[in-house]
Design a protein around this motif. Structure first.
Motif, PDB file in Angstrom:
ATOM      1  N   ASN A 102       1.986   1.645  -1.988  1.00 43.06           N
ATOM      2  CA  ASN A 102       1.910   3.049  -1.945  1.00 43.06           C
ATOM      3  C   ASN A 102       0.549   3.655  -1.930  1.00 43.06           C
ATOM      4  N   GLU A 103      -0.360   3.224  -2.836  1.00 49.04           N
ATOM      5  CA  GLU A 103      -1.642   3.391  -2.722  1.00 49.04           C
ATOM      6  C   GLU A 103      -2.275   2.737  -1.407  1.00 49.04           C
ATOM      7  N   LEU A 104      -2.169   1.735  -0.871  1.00 52.57           N
ATOM      8  CA  LEU A 104      -2.721   1.228   0.094  1.00 52.57           C
ATOM      9  C   LEU A 104      -2.270   2.088   1.346  1.00 52.57           C
ATOM     10  N   ASN A 105      -1.051   2.405   1.363  1.00 49.50           N
ATOM     11  CA  ASN A 105      -0.443   3.325   2.320  1.00 49.50           C
ATOM     12  C   ASN A 105      -0.932   4.673   2.476  1.00 49.50           C
ATOM     13  N   ASP A 106      -1.657   5.133   1.434  1.00 51.80           N
ATOM     14  CA  ASP A 106      -2.140   6.543   1.193  1.00 51.80           C
ATOM     15  C   ASP A 106      -3.754   6.553   1.655  1.00 51.80           C
ATOM     16  N   SER A 107      -4.258   5.435   1.614  1.00 52.83           N
ATOM     17  CA  SER A 107      -5.835   5.119   1.780  1.00 52.83           C
ATOM     18  C   SER A 107      -6.328   4.176   2.734  1.00 52.83           C
ATOM     19  N   MET A 108      -5.524   3.397   3.366  1.00 54.15           N
ATOM     20  CA  MET A 108      -5.939   2.418   4.330  1.00 54.15           C
ATOM     21  C   MET A 108      -6.302   3.044   5.849  1.00 54.15           C
ATOM     22  N   GLU A 109      -5.710   3.874   6.337  1.00 52.16           N
ATOM     23  CA  GLU A 109      -6.113   4.548   7.506  1.00 52.16           C
ATOM     24  C   GLU A 109      -7.386   5.152   7.613  1.00 52.16           C
TER      25      GLU A 109
END
Length: 354
Positions: free
Chosen positions: A69-76
């Motif tokens: 979830n955190e990765l999806n929020d921050s990677m882009e």
């Protein structure tokens, strides 16, 4: 999560001793799929290392520190801020959201429905295997029998290979799948149904038919197990093969050289995507080539001639042009009134233009 992404971004990738494969990554977004240890990570790293370090982000999605979830929020946003143009997600988890970027490279055991170039990375065929050999001489074929097609096996000391491959398979498979693979290793080249496997396994562990069938189908889809249909009888029981003979070496004490050799011949046909079937008394029938292939490591001319006599009905009715007996080292052409018969050593057959 930004701290972890920073860590990945700063990593210096290493890909020591990379040897080129027949498959390669180009500038398209790409999914590479294949069983564990087929060389997907090495292929990705080789491509990334040909680019400037600041232009790519490589993440191994098996990292337990990753919060999806955190990765999806921050990677882009991280990629935009750092002007990253290539995103490589090794061992991709489908819960990770993808976004617009110049190039995405993913690896997975299974083929995924994505609008990317799809590369199926099989284990080494014999021609690729030779590129991994330190020297090419008369021992190469025997070495291939010992190591199989797993690229990493060349780097593992001989006394550690069995335990290494056992460990790799146990990590890559669920416990029931590992049991299925071990049982299948005892039944290679035989006509085996899902029910046959269920009957064997239920005496070893508690398992339902539905669960076994589900996992068995997954192993076929991912490529750990292979099957061969009977010619013109799609509903007949299929013959069972392993994706690589090294698995049988690692999981079964008893060896049957004839079956190993047949599995090896099948693997070459399968890796080159050659349409083939079995029939009674026929290891492999290749209808598009008008060929019968018999895996016969220690064939002699008399025995082969008698075998072909028993197949004359099939040869005539299917207009078979030639019968090839793949052997260990015997080579000969036999005179026969209805079909060309040739004994070809495995090495020459596997490296042939056809």
């Amino acid at each position: 999560m930004k701290a972890l992404l920073d860590e990945y971004y700063r990593y210096d990738l290493h890909n020591v001793g990379f040897i080129e494969r027949k498959q390669f990554i180009d500038e398209e977004s790409t999914l590479i799929y294949g069983i564990t240890q087929s060389g997907k990570t090495a292929l990705i790293k080789n491509y990334l290392l040909s680019h400037k370090k600041s232009t790519y982000l490589y993440i191994d999605c098996r990292d337990l520190r990753l919060d999806i979830n955190e990765l999806n929020d921050s990677m882009e946003l991280f990629c935009k801020e750092n002007k990253i143009s290539i995103l490589a997600l090794d061992n991709y988890n489908e819960a990770i959201k993808l976004f617009e970027i110049d190039q995405i490279i993913l690896s997975s055991e299974s083929r995924l429905e994505l609008p990317y170039r799809q590369i199926h990375l099989a284990l080494l065929d014999y021609e690729e295997f030779l590129a991994f050999e330190s020297k090419y001489d008369s021992t190469a074929l025997n070495h291939f029998f010992q190591l199989g097609g797993f690229p990493a096996m060349h780097r593992i000391p001989s006394e550690e290979r069995v335990l290494y491959l056992q460990s790799v398979l146990q990590r890559g498979l669920e416990p029931i799948e590992f049991s299925i693979l071990a049982q299948a290793s005892k039944m290679v080249t035989q006509k085996v149904s899902a029910f046959n496997l269920y009957e064997r396994l239920k005496s070893e562990r508690k398992i339902s038919k539905d669960k076994l069938y589900l996992h068995l189908q997954s192993m076929f889809e991912r490529g750990y197990l292979k099957s061969l249909s009977k010619y013109n009888h799609p509903n007949a029981v299929k013959k069972l093969y392993l994706c690589d003979i090294a698995i049988k070496h690692a999981l079964v004490v008893q060896k049957h050289f004839g079956r190993l050799f047949e599995n090896l011949v099948f693997s070459e046909l399968d890796k080159h995507q050659i349409e083939c079937y079995y029939d009674e008394g026929i290891d492999f029938y290749l209808p598009q080539r008008g060929q019968i292939i018999i895996a016969s490591p220690f064939a002699n001319e008399h025995a082969l001639f008698k075998k072909v006599e028993a197949l004359e009905g099939f040869i005539v009715s299917n207009r078979v042009r030639e019968v090839i007996a793949v052997t260990m080292n015997l080579e000969s052409i036999l005179s026969h009134p209805i079909s060309r018969i040739e004994m070809i050593p495995f090495e020459r057959w596997a490296l042939g233009d056809d």
